[in-house]
Design a protein around this motif. Sequence first.
Motif, PDB file in Angstrom:
ATOM      1  N   GLU A 152      -5.825  -1.619   3.534  1.00  0.00           N
ATOM      2  CA  GLU A 152      -5.888  -2.969   2.975  1.00  0.00           C
ATOM      3  C   GLU A 152      -7.267  -3.171   2.355  1.00  0.00           C
ATOM      4  OE1 GLU A 152      -4.827  -6.915   5.201  1.00  0.00           O
ATOM      5  OE2 GLU A 152      -6.952  -6.501   5.523  1.00  0.00           O
ATOM      6  N   GLN A 205      -2.998  -8.740   7.606  1.00  0.00           N
ATOM      7  CA  GLN A 205      -2.206  -9.895   7.171  1.00  0.00           C
ATOM      8  C   GLN A 205      -3.060 -10.975   6.523  1.00  0.00           C
ATOM      9  OE1 GLN A 205       1.139  -9.542   7.306  1.00  0.00           O
ATOM     10  NE2 GLN A 205       0.684  -7.543   8.210  1.00  0.00           N
ATOM     11  N   ALA A 263      -6.003   0.541  -2.559  1.00  0.00           N
ATOM     12  CA  ALA A 263      -4.946   0.456  -1.552  1.00  0.00           C
ATOM     13  C   ALA A 263      -3.870   1.513  -1.798  1.00  0.00           C
ATOM     14  CB  ALA A 263      -4.332  -0.940  -1.555  1.00  0.00           C
ATOM     15  N   VAL A 319      -6.160  -9.800  -2.350  1.00  0.00           N
ATOM     16  CA  VAL A 319      -5.804  -8.883  -1.266  1.00  0.00           C
ATOM     17  C   VAL A 319      -4.812  -7.852  -1.780  1.00  0.00           C
ATOM     18  CG1 VAL A 319      -4.857  -8.643   1.059  1.00  0.00           C
ATOM     19  CG2 VAL A 319      -6.047 -10.744   0.435  1.00  0.00           C
ATOM     20  N   GLY A 332      -2.520  -4.802   0.192  1.00  0.00           N
ATOM     21  CA  GLY A 332      -2.218  -4.218   1.495  1.00  0.00           C
ATOM     22  C   GLY A 332      -2.036  -5.280   2.557  1.00  0.00           C
ATOM     23  N   LYS A 333      -1.524  -4.846   3.734  1.00  0.00           N
ATOM     24  CA  LYS A 333      -1.180  -5.829   4.762  1.00  0.00           C
ATOM     25  C   LYS A 333      -1.604  -5.400   6.167  1.00  0.00           C
ATOM     26  CE  LYS A 333       2.825  -7.623   2.237  1.00  0.00           C
ATOM     27  NZ  LYS A 333       4.284  -7.893   2.284  1.00  0.00           N
TER      28      LYS A 333
END
Length: 212
Positions: A26, A48, A18, A42, A44-45
């Motif tokens: 992401e 979401q 990322a 996870v 990154g976004k």
Amino acid sequence: MTADAVLHALRPVLDGLAATFGPHCEVVLHDYRNRDASVVAVAGKVTQRAVGGAMSEIGLGLLARGKDAEDQLNYVTRTASGRLVKSSTMLLRDEDGEVFGALCVNVDITELRHTAVLLGELSALDAIPDDTTTFTNDVTELVRAVVQAEELKLGRPVDRLSRAERLDLFRALDERGVFGLQKAVPEVAAALGISRASAYSYLTEIRKSGEN
């Protein structure tokens, strides 16, 4: 290495990937042994996603193919919010070749696509897809999104479908791996506005016919 060992070893890789691609990237690590909450890490976004989130339709479809499933690389779709995302899903397998998870990379190319109008083939995309993939952390939302997508393909509301058409709908949902989720049948029944008993009956019938 065991499945747990592989997942543990990959966790530190997410932040590195990322960071390499920047804020538009992401990376998501899935443990498909828990389909209702497959997201275990996870970085990154872009979509979401969050730890404990459910699988996407793409993951369900791959898992439904069993050992015949193949990595899905550089496919493009839209998120529910309209962002254009270029993704790759790389499957993780155990020593018997069974898929138990996946490492997914999602890159938001919305702005890049806009820039491509001026910079020619920079984005290497000939067309923007119409397909929308639901990235959600909620199983109910995922099931209903898949049901709605299949319902749209049939061209009319489920309350106007014949019995044969409803069976076709259940067959399509089963092929997409929906019924591999816990409590999927009650969720599908609610989405279609039918009783749970009817839903279980349809599922039993299409699976029996598939064995013949």
